[in-house]
Design an enzyme around this catalytic site. Structure first.
Site, PDB file in Angstrom:
ATOM      1  CG  ASP A  18     -26.059  16.583 -78.338  1.00  0.00           C
ATOM      2  OD1 ASP A  18     -24.813  16.839 -78.112  1.00  0.00           O
ATOM      3  OD2 ASP A  18     -26.688  17.539 -78.880  1.00  0.00           O
ATOM      4  NE  ARG A  19     -22.492  21.166 -73.066  1.00  0.00           N
ATOM      5  CZ  ARG A  19     -21.264  22.024 -72.953  1.00  0.00           C
ATOM      6  NH1 ARG A  19     -20.319  21.686 -72.558  1.00  0.00           N
ATOM      7  NH2 ARG A  19     -21.269  23.033 -73.841  1.00  0.00           N
ATOM      8  CG  ASP A  20     -23.895  22.618 -76.285  1.00  0.00           C
ATOM      9  OD1 ASP A  20     -23.786  22.815 -75.177  1.00  0.00           O
ATOM     10  OD2 ASP A  20     -22.754  22.390 -76.765  1.00  0.00           O
ATOM     11  CG  ASN A  63     -19.460  16.403 -82.052  1.00  0.00           C
ATOM     12  OD1 ASN A  63     -19.033  15.412 -81.711  1.00  0.00           O
ATOM     13  ND2 ASN A  63     -20.087  16.286 -83.115  1.00  0.00           N
ATOM     14  CD  GLN A  64     -18.948  21.270 -76.211  1.00  0.00           C
ATOM     15  OE1 GLN A  64     -18.511  22.486 -76.385  1.00  0.00           O
ATOM     16  NE2 GLN A  64     -20.200  20.803 -75.796  1.00  0.00           N
ATOM     17  CE  LYS A 113     -22.341  14.307 -80.243  1.00  0.00           C
ATOM     18  NZ  LYS A 113     -23.331  14.818 -79.481  1.00  0.00           N
TER      19      LYS A 113
HETATM   20 MG   LIG Z   1     -26.651  19.338 -79.857  1.00  0.00          MG
END
Ligand SMILES: [Mg+2]
Length: 187
Positions: A18-20, A63-64, A113
């Site tokens: 995941d990113r953030d 997710n963005q 997701k």
């Molecule tokens: Mg996250």
């Protein structure tokens, strides 16, 4: 809960991140809409360099919905990901891909997701990805349920989010640096 078989991990394994809240600092209640807001969490580029040396594939799934909300353009998100990729390459942590879902949460059949769409997209690009030999790392229940839905091992990065149900994760770490240390990285 199965244990993550760290000793078995070789280049037949894949890592999904995941990113953030995992790679960069989350902005609670807001979106990273330009590079100036993107801050790597401590030790992340060097941890990812270690992962690069261990896993055959390493991808980001994110997710963005800030895109879907019109808070940033697809080009803004692409620019952030270009810069992130450049910094990671410089650290020896090249990514195989970044898969972002711009859909809104309430959009029917969206790619967010925990739906498996981003994972399936990555596997179409890299048919050697074996979900049974994949670790998914995330900070939210949606990330971990995504991993579970695809039969992956799951790692919860604890921190700002409320604890997810324990059945959703196989290991808890405080961040990618701890995960790299558990994999045997010497820093
Ligand atoms: Mg996250």
């Amino acid at each position: 809960m199965p244990h993550i078989p760290f000793a078995q991990i070789d280049r037949s394994w894949s890592l999904f991140l995941d990113r953030d809240g995992v790679i960069n600092e989350r902005l609670p209640g807001a979106y990273v809409t330009h590079w100036g807001q993107f801050v790597f969490l401590p030790g992340v580029p060097s941890a990812m360099a270690h992962f690069r040396s261990r896993f055959g594939r390493m991808v980001v799934v994110t997710n963005q919905q800030g895109v879907g909300k019109g808070l940033m353009r697809p080009a803004d998100l692409a620019a952030i990901h270009d810069r992130m990729s450049t910094e990671l390459v410089a650290a020896g942590a090249r990514l195989d891909g970044i898969y972002a879902c711009p859909d809104l949460r309430d959009q029917p059949h969206n790619c967010r997701k925990p739906a498996p769409a981003l994972g399936q997209q990555a596997q179409r690009d890299f048919p050697d990805i074996d979900f049974a030999r994949t670790i998914m790392v995330g900070d939210t229940p949606g990330d971990l349920a995504f991993g579970r839905n695809l039969g992956m091992y799951t790692v919860w990065v604890s921190g700002t989010e409320a604890p997810p149900p324990t059945e959703l994760y196989d290991l808890q770490v405080t961040g990618l640096a701890e995960l790299a240390a558990r994999l045997g990285a010497t820093s």
